[in-house]
Design a protein around this motif. Structure first.
Motif, mmCIF file in Angstrom:
data_model
loop_
_atom_site.group_PDB
_atom_site.id
_atom_site.type_symbol
_atom_site.label_atom_id
_atom_site.label_comp_id
_atom_site.label_asym_id
_atom_site.label_seq_id
_atom_site.Cartn_x
_atom_site.Cartn_y
_atom_site.Cartn_z
ATOM 1 N N THR A 7 78.074 -4.548 -18.900
ATOM 2 C CA THR A 7 77.266 -5.690 -18.487
ATOM 3 C C THR A 7 76.619 -5.503 -17.127
ATOM 4 O OG1 THR A 7 79.140 -6.827 -17.435
ATOM 5 C CG2 THR A 7 78.771 -7.256 -19.777
ATOM 6 N N THR A 25 72.915 -6.755 -16.081
ATOM 7 C CA THR A 25 72.317 -7.622 -17.092
ATOM 8 C C THR A 25 72.339 -9.076 -16.627
ATOM 9 O OG1 THR A 25 74.429 -7.879 -18.251
ATOM 10 C CG2 THR A 25 73.003 -6.065 -18.948
ATOM 11 N N PRO A 41 73.991 -14.072 -20.546
ATOM 12 C CA PRO A 41 73.361 -12.963 -21.266
ATOM 13 C C PRO A 41 72.246 -13.467 -22.175
ATOM 14 C CG PRO A 41 75.488 -13.490 -22.232
ATOM 15 C CD PRO A 41 75.370 -14.314 -20.988
ATOM 16 N N SER A 84 74.791 -9.796 -13.450
ATOM 17 C CA SER A 84 76.181 -9.388 -13.561
ATOM 18 C C SER A 84 76.473 -8.203 -12.641
ATOM 19 C CB SER A 84 76.502 -8.991 -15.009
ATOM 20 O OG SER A 84 77.787 -8.420 -15.091
ATOM 21 N N GLN A 106 80.324 -16.304 -18.297
ATOM 22 C CA GLN A 106 79.032 -15.656 -18.453
ATOM 23 C C GLN A 106 77.930 -16.655 -18.739
ATOM 24 O OE1 GLN A 106 78.272 -12.127 -20.366
ATOM 25 N NE2 GLN A 106 80.236 -11.194 -20.077
ATOM 26 N N HIS A 145 83.690 -13.862 -16.420
ATOM 27 C CA HIS A 145 82.925 -12.732 -15.901
ATOM 28 C C HIS A 145 82.903 -12.818 -14.391
ATOM 29 C CE1 HIS A 145 80.406 -9.379 -17.022
ATOM 30 N NE2 HIS A 145 79.536 -9.724 -16.101
#
Length: 630
Positions: free
Chosen positions: A13, A16, A20, A29, A558, A567
């Motif tokens: 990740t 990114t 997402p 990220s 995320q 995350h």
């Protein structure tokens, strides 16, 4: 449902978007400690992996593609360019580049091109066209242009870039390259979804640079139609033609004059028949006409400084307290400069008073232009003594500009103490991490309100792209409800962190931190008890290893909604819990500082995540051969 991201998934990740698959995400990220350090240092490993990023630091891929097209069409001798939404902004960019390069030794040549892009099937004078202003300069001057982009936040947005790309010829098509400074291009192969009725609707996922959709991509067209239908017909977004109403609704929310603004009546919030009342901002006669919208929070700050320079006698400003970095840069690089009192403590006010007395004795003009401060500051969460600063402003005749972003106006009441209040709407005001925005409010009770308002009425330029405003309006509808949830979560997390620190009356045998802030705002300024950002200072033993483990295990989702994947990242833009790291000393910013921005997650999920993160940090302390500070 929440899941922990594995090390392998974290590596995948890197760079990114967060969340997402979000076309216009404004968070990126950086899943590990090494990734965060690598980003700050500009390491190739991290930089090359980034396909998304915060829009003032990372130029969106659609903007990069559009810039390359403009450079090929209008550039000469390897020129590069910066793209601006208005001529006035382009002229500001040219003036900045010439001024800064001249002071460095030699002025850089800068030229402007106006590029009107219109759909093929409409006349060049059509209102559905886009007027793009291109700032061209030698390629080696790009770092200087990037400073303007980053410090001001007023260049074009990714949605505006996609609008332009949708009307340009398909890649590889022949394009006549006229080199006149004012060029107009009728388009070939325009995307039919950017017609007069529906233009500007972004797909849910950004296409790759080589995959901008064309009119014969039936399946993608159908997907876009479905997205547009859901966004508009089911009330998620106002239609594009209602951008003025969307902006009006936001200005009313920010002014605090909406009597009702709930899910059942949000669609009328920008209407002319909406019921309005006295402002809840602490100054009752504030109206929506005192609120001005900008494309980013930094644009609001930059414009506040420009406003001060235009209305008041020219003098240095004061940056009071440790600020967001670009605020200091704006005060240093535009106008005659500034004094920096970075601690923001009461003793700094003593120093300020002595400075004002000295400067006023040698001049008949006001000794200061303005004082900029944050309330509370980021990341130290220090709150300046606003009444005392106001007293000095009255005595020595300077403006006070307060940035309320971290506190937000549901939690803090600062307008009565300021001439101008600025805020980044990209943070908690927006309920999703997919759009930027900023606001500037004038205090109608301020000493210089008449002059400030008169200048704004005569000179304000609305450069906030309509589609961005529509998304921000949608995101902000439940702002007050979200703040209540966030505040409750912040209190729970702070109480937990404090119980594991040396600040607790009965500290644990192996504490993970020396202290944790328990209240960010003095009660005199509170509208509610807590904000979302907290700071934790880890124990001194192996700080970097401890922070690395905290970031690895901290509960960071995320997506910008409760109950999604965990995350790690660095931001305060999502209403999800995110951790940021203090990168070194000076002005009270310690090496072990971890900033926690709490969101709307399930409280128990948050606490379990922080339990795991602190256990990992405590293991570093326990395993260390160095003595622990107790």
């Amino acid at each position: 449902m929440s899941t922990t991201v594995t090390s392998n998934e974290q590596r995948l990740t890197l760079g990114t978007s967060v969340p997402p698959f979000t076309a216009h995400a404004i968070s990126v990220s950086l899943p590990t400690w090494d990734d965060n350090v690598g980003y700050e240092r500009g390491e190739k490993r991290v930089v090359d992996a980034m396909v998304s990023g915060y829009p003032r630091f990372f130029i969106h891929l659609s903007i990069q593609k559009l810039a390359r097209i403009c450079e090929q069409k209008f550039g000469v001798q390897d020129e590069r360019c910066l793209l601006c939404p208005t001529r006035k902004i382009a002229e500001h960019c040219r003036a900045f580049m010439i001024d800064r390069s001249t002071k460095a030794g030699s002025p850089v040549p800068v030229r402007l091109v106006q590029f009107l892009i219109t759909p093929e099937d409409e006349p060049q004078s059509s209102s559905s066209g886009v007027e793009l202003h291109i700032v061209l300069f030698p390629g080696d001057a790009f770092p200087l242009a990037k400073q303007f982009w980053q410090h001001t936040g007023i260049c074009i947005s990714s949605r505006l870039a996609e609008r332009c790309l949708s009307m340009l010829p398909e890649e590889g098509s022949e394009v006549n390259p006229p080199m006149s400074p004012f060029s107009r291009l009728p388009c070939k192969g325009a995307n039919r979804h950017y017609s007069a009725k529906t233009f500007g609707k972004s797909p849910p996922v950004s296409p790759a640079l080589s995959q901008i959709p064309t009119s014969n991509e039936t399946r993608d067209d159908l997907s876009r139609d479905q997205v547009n239908y859901v966004e508009e017909r089911y009330g998620r977004n106002l239609p594009f033609e209602s951008a003025a109403a969307a902006k009006r609704a936001m200005r009313r929310r920010i002014a605090g004059v909406l009597v009702r603004d709930s899910p059942s009546d949000w669609s009328t919030a920008g209407g002319h028949e909406t019921e309005l009342g006295p402002s809840t901002r602490g100054v009752e006669d504030v109206t929506e006409d005192d609120v001005f919208l900008y494309s980013t929070g930094m644009a609001a700050i930059w414009n506040a400084h420009q406003l001060a320079l235009s209305v008041r006698p020219v003098a240095k400003s004061i940056c009071f307290g440790f600020p967001y970095a670009d605020t200091l840069k704006v005060l240093e690089k535009w106008g005659p400069g500034c004094y920096f009192l970075g601690h923001g403590l009461d003793e700094d006010i003593d120093e300020l008073e002595a400075l004002l007395e000295k400067e006023s004795a040698s001049s008949t003009n006001p000794p200061l232009l303005s004082l900029f401060t944050e309330f509370p500051s980021n990341p130290l969460l220090r709150c300046p003594d606003l009444p005392r600063l106001c007293s000095l402003a009255d005595k020595y005749d300077f403006l006070i500009v307060v940035d309320e972003t971290i506190g937000n106006f549901v939690n803090v009441e600062v307008l009565p103490y300021a001439d101008i209040v600025v805020s980044s709407l990209s943070k908690v005001f927006s309920g999703d991490s997919n759009v930027m925005g900023g606001s500037l409010i004038l205090n109608p009770r301020g000493r210089h309100y008449a002059a400030l308002k008169s200048h704004m009425v005569a000179n304000f330029e609305d450069s906030y792209y309509d589609e961005d405003a529509i998304y921000m309006e949608r995101n902000s509808r439940d702002f007050k409800r979200r703040i209540e949830i966030i505040d409750a979560n912040a209190l729970a997390v702070c109480s937990f962190l404090r119980s594991r620190s040396l600040a607790d009356p009965a500290p644990p045998r192996i504490p993970s931190s020396r202290r944790c802030s328990t209240q960010t705002v003095p009660r005199a300024y509170q509208r509610s008890a807590y904000g979302r950002v907290r700071r934790v200072v880890l124990t001194d033993v192996h700080v970097n290893r401890g922070i690395a483990r905290v970031l690895r295990h901290a509960p960071v989702p995320q997506r910008a909604e409760p109950g999604h994947e965990l995350h790690a990242g660095v931001s305060v833009r999502d209403p999800g819990a995110l951790c940021g790291v203090g990168m070194g000393g000076g002005y009270g910013i310690e090496e072990g500082l971890v900033r926690v921005s709490v969101g709307m997650e399930d409280t128990e999920v948050l606490l379990r995540g922080f339990e795991k993160a602190l256990a990992a940090a405590e293991a570093v302390v326990q395993d260390s051969e160095s003595p622990v500070e107790i």
